[in-house]
Motif scaffolding. Sequence first.
Motif, PDB file in Angstrom:
ATOM      1  N   ASP A  55      22.528 -21.556 -10.111  1.00 59.85           N
ATOM      2  CA  ASP A  55      23.563 -21.090  -9.149  1.00 59.85           C
ATOM      3  C   ASP A  55      22.640 -21.508  -7.901  1.00 59.85           C
ATOM      4  O   ASP A  55      22.414 -20.764  -7.065  1.00 59.85           O
ATOM      5  N   ILE A  56      22.910 -22.792  -7.737  1.00 58.83           N
ATOM      6  CA  ILE A  56      22.162 -23.077  -6.247  1.00 58.83           C
ATOM      7  C   ILE A  56      22.411 -24.506  -5.732  1.00 58.83           C
ATOM      8  O   ILE A  56      22.955 -25.350  -6.485  1.00 58.83           O
ATOM      9  N   VAL A  57      22.217 -24.766  -4.322  1.00 59.63           N
ATOM     10  CA  VAL A  57      22.651 -25.874  -3.798  1.00 59.63           C
ATOM     11  C   VAL A  57      21.421 -26.162  -3.014  1.00 59.63           C
ATOM     12  O   VAL A  57      21.000 -25.703  -2.133  1.00 59.63           O
ATOM     13  N   PHE A  58      20.932 -27.542  -3.173  1.00 63.97           N
ATOM     14  CA  PHE A  58      19.683 -27.966  -2.193  1.00 63.97           C
ATOM     15  C   PHE A  58      20.339 -29.055  -1.094  1.00 63.97           C
ATOM     16  O   PHE A  58      21.213 -29.762  -1.316  1.00 63.97           O
ATOM     17  N   ILE A  59      19.966 -28.569  -0.038  1.00 56.24           N
ATOM     18  CA  ILE A  59      20.174 -29.301   1.329  1.00 56.24           C
ATOM     19  C   ILE A  59      18.844 -29.824   2.051  1.00 56.24           C
ATOM     20  O   ILE A  59      17.897 -28.992   1.876  1.00 56.24           O
ATOM     21  N   PRO A  60      19.043 -30.894   2.898  1.00 56.49           N
ATOM     22  CA  PRO A  60      17.578 -31.139   3.663  1.00 56.49           C
ATOM     23  C   PRO A  60      17.172 -29.924   4.655  1.00 56.49           C
ATOM     24  O   PRO A  60      18.125 -29.299   5.030  1.00 56.49           O
TER      25      PRO A  60
END
Length: 417
Positions: A209-214
């Motif tokens: 349950d995660i989102v990676f962004i710069p």
Amino acid sequence: MQRTIDVGIWKTINIALIALKLNALRSFLTMLGIIIGIASVIVMVSVSSGSKAEIERAIDQLGSNMLSIRPGARMSGGRHSGSGSAAPFTEKDIQRLKEKFAFLEGISGSVNSNGPIVYGNKNWTTSIRGIHTDYIDVRQWVIEEGRNFSDREIRSGGKVAILGQDVIEHLFEGANPLGARVRIKNIPFTIIGTLQAKGESSWGRSQDDIVFIPISTARMRVAGRSARSVPDVVGNIYLTVNLDRNIQIAEEELAEFIRELRKIAPGAQDDFSVRNFSEFIRARNETSSTLGLLLAATAAIALLVGGIGIMNIMLVSVTERTREIGLRLAIGARRNDILMQFLVEAVTLCLIGSFFGVVIGVGAGELIRRLVDVPVLLNIPIIFVAIASATFVGIFFGFYPAKKASQMNPIDALRYE
């Protein structure tokens, strides 16, 4: 000359079963100690094995060569300001660590926040993590489809994202999200990659349950004021050490270098922490092993009590069947036959008890797994060990009553009332 009668083992077993059947309730009550002991052994070992397997899985997910560096507590007027309140780490700190230590295989910051992600008319609140390019490899993630962030996207604050499987499931319902446009805190992002499912962490929380962004995008547009208050803040630092390097020595060298960077006087308390996750998890494993030994000791005591119960009931049985023993000896049964008869009865009691104990233990383990959500791993060899233990208990505690029966004087036994 007295004529002897040869009694085969199968005949002896049959006689033992008849004797036990004639006193079915007493036999069952005698077996309870064995049943409880065997069931306890199987449940306890299964839970212990499941916990160890879960811990090993967690170590594999984290990587045995991973360290994290976090800001600690700040001292003000002799008082602690709380964990994480000390000066944060920045991009310069990461660059200095890269230049100083050649044994670092990967290093990344992590700026964390939570917020809604919207796609079409669907939205989902999730964990948003700003990262460097190395983070995927350092934390043992696998990109299932698409690609990782480029160095240029990290530097320029690119509005691109990589999604975990839970987010994909809730927003896209099985559709391929690559190239789709979503809004994270009302800022448009393009999906460039998806993460392979990782399951729950050792703390029971979904890692998908995660989102990676710069990380630069997280600092400038998504994270709260605390992240924007310090230019180039990187939050927590995660790094991996070359496998040829001793992880404990590397940990000490990193800590010493960070003390120099943060100008901490000799003997003063550190305002940061270097954590070795694999050591932390192994410490939990040792605790689980200790608990497992205590539980195994409890099960062994239950078996011991069951064995004493069997000895007691076999002594009663010998006394009750004194005339039978005398009659068998008088018509030619050998003393070894009498010894074997009562020994087989004791072992049979234990084996029947161990069978029910195995059934109850396996069932109880499955029930625990379903109701309590505790990792349970059925250890097949322990079933055979439990049965062998029950057999040993039967032989050990049944030998004395059997020996006593075999040494009776036939004439005295026939006179017994």
